[in-house]
Design a protein around this motif. Structure first.
Motif, PDB file in Angstrom:
ATOM      1  N   HIS A  51       0.844  -1.093   0.128  1.00 34.16           N
ATOM      2  CA  HIS A  51      -0.095  -0.116   0.109  1.00 34.16           C
ATOM      3  C   HIS A  51       1.019   1.294  -0.072  1.00 34.16           C
ATOM      4  O   HIS A  51       1.778   1.312   0.746  1.00 34.16           O
ATOM      5  N   LEU A  52       0.279   2.421  -0.903  1.00 29.84           N
ATOM      6  CA  LEU A  52       1.419   3.602  -0.877  1.00 29.84           C
ATOM      7  C   LEU A  52      -0.148   4.769  -0.836  1.00 29.84           C
ATOM      8  O   LEU A  52      -0.930   4.749  -1.657  1.00 29.84           O
ATOM      9  N   ILE A  53       0.087   5.438   0.482  1.00 23.32           N
ATOM     10  CA  ILE A  53      -0.698   6.254   0.492  1.00 23.32           C
ATOM     11  C   ILE A  53       0.027   7.852   0.337  1.00 23.32           C
ATOM     12  O   ILE A  53       1.108   8.074   0.634  1.00 23.32           O
ATOM     13  N   LEU A  54      -0.832   8.423  -0.502  1.00 23.67           N
ATOM     14  CA  LEU A  54      -0.370   9.952  -0.987  1.00 23.67           C
ATOM     15  C   LEU A  54      -1.045  10.964  -0.267  1.00 23.67           C
ATOM     16  O   LEU A  54      -2.115  11.072  -0.250  1.00 23.67           O
ATOM     17  N   LEU A  55      -0.575  11.887   0.634  1.00 22.71           N
ATOM     18  CA  LEU A  55      -0.873  12.957   1.349  1.00 22.71           C
ATOM     19  C   LEU A  55      -0.714  14.249   0.720  1.00 22.71           C
ATOM     20  O   LEU A  55       0.574  14.729   0.742  1.00 22.71           O
ATOM     21  N   HIS A  56      -1.758  15.024   0.488  1.00 21.58           N
ATOM     22  CA  HIS A  56      -1.728  16.322   0.032  1.00 21.58           C
ATOM     23  C   HIS A  56      -1.416  17.434   1.158  1.00 21.58           C
ATOM     24  O   HIS A  56      -1.118  17.047   2.356  1.00 21.58           O
ATOM     25  N   VAL A  63      -2.200   2.241  -4.562  1.00 20.32           N
ATOM     26  CA  VAL A  63      -2.136   3.686  -4.258  1.00 20.32           C
ATOM     27  C   VAL A  63      -3.453   3.885  -3.771  1.00 20.32           C
ATOM     28  O   VAL A  63      -4.568   3.861  -4.376  1.00 20.32           O
ATOM     29  N   HIS A  64      -3.361   5.015  -2.781  1.00 24.01           N
ATOM     30  CA  HIS A  64      -4.397   5.533  -2.046  1.00 24.01           C
ATOM     31  C   HIS A  64      -4.392   7.191  -1.881  1.00 24.01           C
ATOM     32  O   HIS A  64      -3.214   7.546  -1.631  1.00 24.01           O
ATOM     33  N   THR A  65      -5.334   7.799  -1.957  1.00 23.52           N
ATOM     34  CA  THR A  65      -5.530   9.132  -1.733  1.00 23.52           C
ATOM     35  C   THR A  65      -6.569   9.296  -0.945  1.00 23.52           C
ATOM     36  O   THR A  65      -7.835   8.805  -1.169  1.00 23.52           O
ATOM     37  N   PHE A  66      -6.632  10.406  -0.101  1.00 23.00           N
ATOM     38  CA  PHE A  66      -7.745  11.091   0.473  1.00 23.00           C
ATOM     39  C   PHE A  66      -7.749  12.492   0.682  1.00 23.00           C
ATOM     40  O   PHE A  66      -6.572  12.929   0.974  1.00 23.00           O
ATOM     41  N   ASN A  67      -8.682  13.267   1.190  1.00 17.16           N
ATOM     42  CA  ASN A  67      -8.576  14.398   1.602  1.00 17.16           C
ATOM     43  C   ASN A  67      -8.727  14.809   3.098  1.00 17.16           C
ATOM     44  O   ASN A  67      -9.302  14.089   3.743  1.00 17.16           O
ATOM     45  N   PHE A  68      -7.892  15.626   3.468  1.00 17.53           N
ATOM     46  CA  PHE A  68      -8.040  16.021   4.923  1.00 17.53           C
ATOM     47  C   PHE A  68      -9.435  16.940   5.108  1.00 17.53           C
ATOM     48  O   PHE A  68      -9.839  17.444   4.107  1.00 17.53           O
ATOM     49  N   SER A  69      -9.689  16.975   6.377  1.00 20.18           N
ATOM     50  CA  SER A  69     -10.847  17.828   6.626  1.00 20.18           C
ATOM     51  C   SER A  69     -10.832  19.072   6.324  1.00 20.18           C
ATOM     52  O   SER A  69      -9.933  19.975   6.229  1.00 20.18           O
ATOM     53  N   GLY A  70     -12.054  19.443   5.585  1.00 18.25           N
ATOM     54  CA  GLY A  70     -11.900  20.785   4.787  1.00 18.25           C
ATOM     55  C   GLY A  70     -11.357  21.029   3.607  1.00 18.25           C
ATOM     56  O   GLY A  70     -11.643  22.038   2.833  1.00 18.25           O
ATOM     57  N   HIS A  71     -10.583  19.854   2.892  1.00 21.38           N
ATOM     58  CA  HIS A  71      -9.935  19.960   1.619  1.00 21.38           C
ATOM     59  C   HIS A  71     -10.787  19.164   0.523  1.00 21.38           C
ATOM     60  O   HIS A  71     -11.425  18.132   1.053  1.00 21.38           O
ATOM     61  N   THR A  82      -9.879   1.404   5.903  1.00 18.25           N
ATOM     62  CA  THR A  82      -9.789   0.763   4.689  1.00 18.25           C
ATOM     63  C   THR A  82      -9.062  -0.680   4.914  1.00 18.25           C
ATOM     64  O   THR A  82      -8.711  -1.318   3.984  1.00 18.25           O
ATOM     65  N   GLY A  83      -8.888  -0.792   6.092  1.00 10.65           N
ATOM     66  CA  GLY A  83      -8.210  -2.382   6.521  1.00 10.65           C
ATOM     67  C   GLY A  83      -6.794  -2.510   6.106  1.00 10.65           C
ATOM     68  O   GLY A  83      -6.333  -3.485   6.149  1.00 10.65           O
ATOM     69  N   ILE A  84      -6.073  -1.170   6.139  1.00 12.64           N
ATOM     70  CA  ILE A  84      -4.508  -1.170   6.198  1.00 12.64           C
ATOM     71  C   ILE A  84      -3.791  -1.161   7.501  1.00 12.64           C
ATOM     72  O   ILE A  84      -4.192  -0.095   8.279  1.00 12.64           O
ATOM     73  N   GLU A  85      -3.335  -2.128   7.673  1.00 12.33           N
ATOM     74  CA  GLU A  85      -2.345  -2.224   8.897  1.00 12.33           C
ATOM     75  C   GLU A  85      -1.260  -1.439   8.882  1.00 12.33           C
ATOM     76  O   GLU A  85      -0.699  -0.729   9.826  1.00 12.33           O
ATOM     77  N   GLN A  86      -0.613  -1.744   7.877  1.00 10.54           N
ATOM     78  CA  GLN A  86       0.753  -0.775   7.646  1.00 10.54           C
ATOM     79  C   GLN A  86       0.652  -0.457   6.103  1.00 10.54           C
ATOM     80  O   GLN A  86       0.333  -1.154   5.223  1.00 10.54           O
ATOM     81  N   ALA A  87       1.294   0.878   6.182  1.00  8.20           N
ATOM     82  CA  ALA A  87       1.471   1.419   4.580  1.00  8.20           C
ATOM     83  C   ALA A  87       2.810   2.161   4.307  1.00  8.20           C
ATOM     84  O   ALA A  87       3.702   2.713   5.332  1.00  8.20           O
ATOM     85  N   ASN A  88       3.099   2.320   3.097  1.00  7.63           N
ATOM     86  CA  ASN A  88       4.308   3.289   3.023  1.00  7.63           C
ATOM     87  C   ASN A  88       3.559   4.716   2.527  1.00  7.63           C
ATOM     88  O   ASN A  88       2.325   4.638   2.023  1.00  7.63           O
ATOM     89  N   ILE A  89       4.143   5.706   2.983  1.00  7.81           N
ATOM     90  CA  ILE A  89       3.476   6.861   2.811  1.00  7.81           C
ATOM     91  C   ILE A  89       4.490   8.130   2.056  1.00  7.81           C
ATOM     92  O   ILE A  89       5.625   8.146   2.284  1.00  7.81           O
ATOM     93  N   PHE A  90       3.694   8.713   1.090  1.00  7.66           N
ATOM     94  CA  PHE A  90       4.420  10.027   0.426  1.00  7.66           C
ATOM     95  C   PHE A  90       3.539  11.131   0.983  1.00  7.66           C
ATOM     96  O   PHE A  90       2.428  11.255   0.761  1.00  7.66           O
ATOM     97  N   GLY A  91       4.141  11.907   1.562  1.00  8.37           N
ATOM     98  CA  GLY A  91       3.642  13.294   2.168  1.00  8.37           C
ATOM     99  C   GLY A  91       4.131  14.419   1.591  1.00  8.37           C
ATOM    100  O   GLY A  91       5.330  14.585   1.731  1.00  8.37           O
ATOM    101  N   TYR A  92       3.395  15.246   0.709  1.00  5.04           N
ATOM    102  CA  TYR A  92       3.794  16.696   0.349  1.00  5.04           C
ATOM    103  C   TYR A  92       3.445  17.649   1.308  1.00  5.04           C
ATOM    104  O   TYR A  92       2.447  17.838   1.895  1.00  5.04           O
ATOM    105  N   SER A  93       4.351  18.392   1.585  1.00  3.96           N
ATOM    106  CA  SER A  93       4.164  19.793   2.394  1.00  3.96           C
ATOM    107  C   SER A  93       3.758  19.173   3.614  1.00  3.96           C
ATOM    108  O   SER A  93       4.284  18.410   4.317  1.00  3.96           O
ATOM    109  N   MET A  94       2.525  19.969   4.026  1.00  6.80           N
ATOM    110  CA  MET A  94       1.784  19.632   5.424  1.00  6.80           C
ATOM    111  C   MET A  94       1.644  18.133   5.511  1.00  6.80           C
ATOM    112  O   MET A  94       1.610  17.645   6.649  1.00  6.80           O
ATOM    113  N   GLY A  95       1.233  17.455   4.366  1.00 10.17           N
ATOM    114  CA  GLY A  95       1.113  16.013   4.473  1.00 10.17           C
ATOM    115  C   GLY A  95       2.179  15.308   5.000  1.00 10.17           C
ATOM    116  O   GLY A  95       2.062  14.253   5.762  1.00 10.17           O
TER     117      GLY A  95
END
Length: 229
Positions: free
Chosen positions: A3-8, A30-38, A64-77
């Motif tokens: 799993h790879l989660i992309l954070l904005h 690949v997973h993406t989601f919006n933070f609150s208000g975004h 989403t049932g993900i126990e462990q993931a790789n994460i790519f976080g841009y800026s605040m993410g």
């Protein structure tokens, strides 16, 4: 596949990851989601903060049932992901940040908050105002600016993570910065990199802060290379 989660980042949304996600979907789930208000996601009653956004990453993983993931976080993410890595390292396999501002004080925060004045944006950069309105509809983009300004002001008064905190983050990390980033300095990036026990440092050539101007093919290669390392 892993799993790879992309954070904005702040004022962003999951939608600007579409080109990158398309290039990575053959190597990862690949997973993406919006933070609150975004991106149209409703505002929470909870004030914006790095711990709050970190909780939302954990909540997404649980939903989403993900126990462990790789994460790519841009800026605040990336900052929210680092906070999660410090407090819940078991949830992250490997972590990559890009253009994440790690150093905050009152002067730095005030400078960034000044750029979040809705009236000024409407008058001087109406195209950006229209972009924000469209990106975050049906939410009030002016309220998003206000809540983001409060987040930055809070960071200026008390930074969520101090430089010495990164020494306890032992998962593999790669800290990336664009060589033309005018918001994040090379010095603060290197300072965090040196504290991380298991880290790599990378600089993207010809790259400013805005994610929309990042060379997606180059970033894809760096992400895939690090995850296979």
């Amino acid at each position: 596949m892993q799993h790879l989660i992309l954070l904005h980042g702040a004022l962003g949304s999951k939608d600007y990851f579409k080109p990158l996600a398309a290039k990575l979907e053959h190597s990862f789930q690949v997973h993406t989601f919006n933070f609150s208000g975004h991106g149209g996601r409703p505002f929470s009653d909870t004030a914006f903060s790095i711990p709050f956004f970190s909780e939302q990453i954990a909540e997404y993983m649980q939903e989403t049932g993900i126990e462990q993931a790789n994460i790519f976080g841009y800026s605040m993410g990336g900052y929210a992901a680092m906070y999660l890595a410090k407090h819940h390292p078991e949830k992250i396999n490997k972590l990559i940040t890009l253009a994440t501002k790690f150093y905050w004080d009152e002067k730095t925060a005030a400078k960034e908050v000044k750029m979040l004045d809705g009236k000024t944006i409407q008058e001087k950069v109406p195209a950006f105002a229209a972009q924000l309105q469209q990106r975050h509809a049906p939410n009030d983009w002016l309220l998003l600016l206000e809540k983001t300004a409060q987040l930055l002001t809070g960071l200026g008064k008390q930074n969520t993570l101090n430089v010495e905190d990164y020494a306890s983050i032992t998962i593999p990390c790669m800290v990336l910065l664009g060589d033309r980033d005018k918001m994040v300095t090379l010095d603060e990036t290197i300072a965090v990199y040196k504290q991380l026990p298991n880290a790599q440092l990378g600089v993207l050539p010809g790259t400013p802060h805005l994610f929309e101007q990042v060379n997606v093919e180059l970033l894809k290669g760096m992400i895939e290379g690090f995850m296979k390392f």
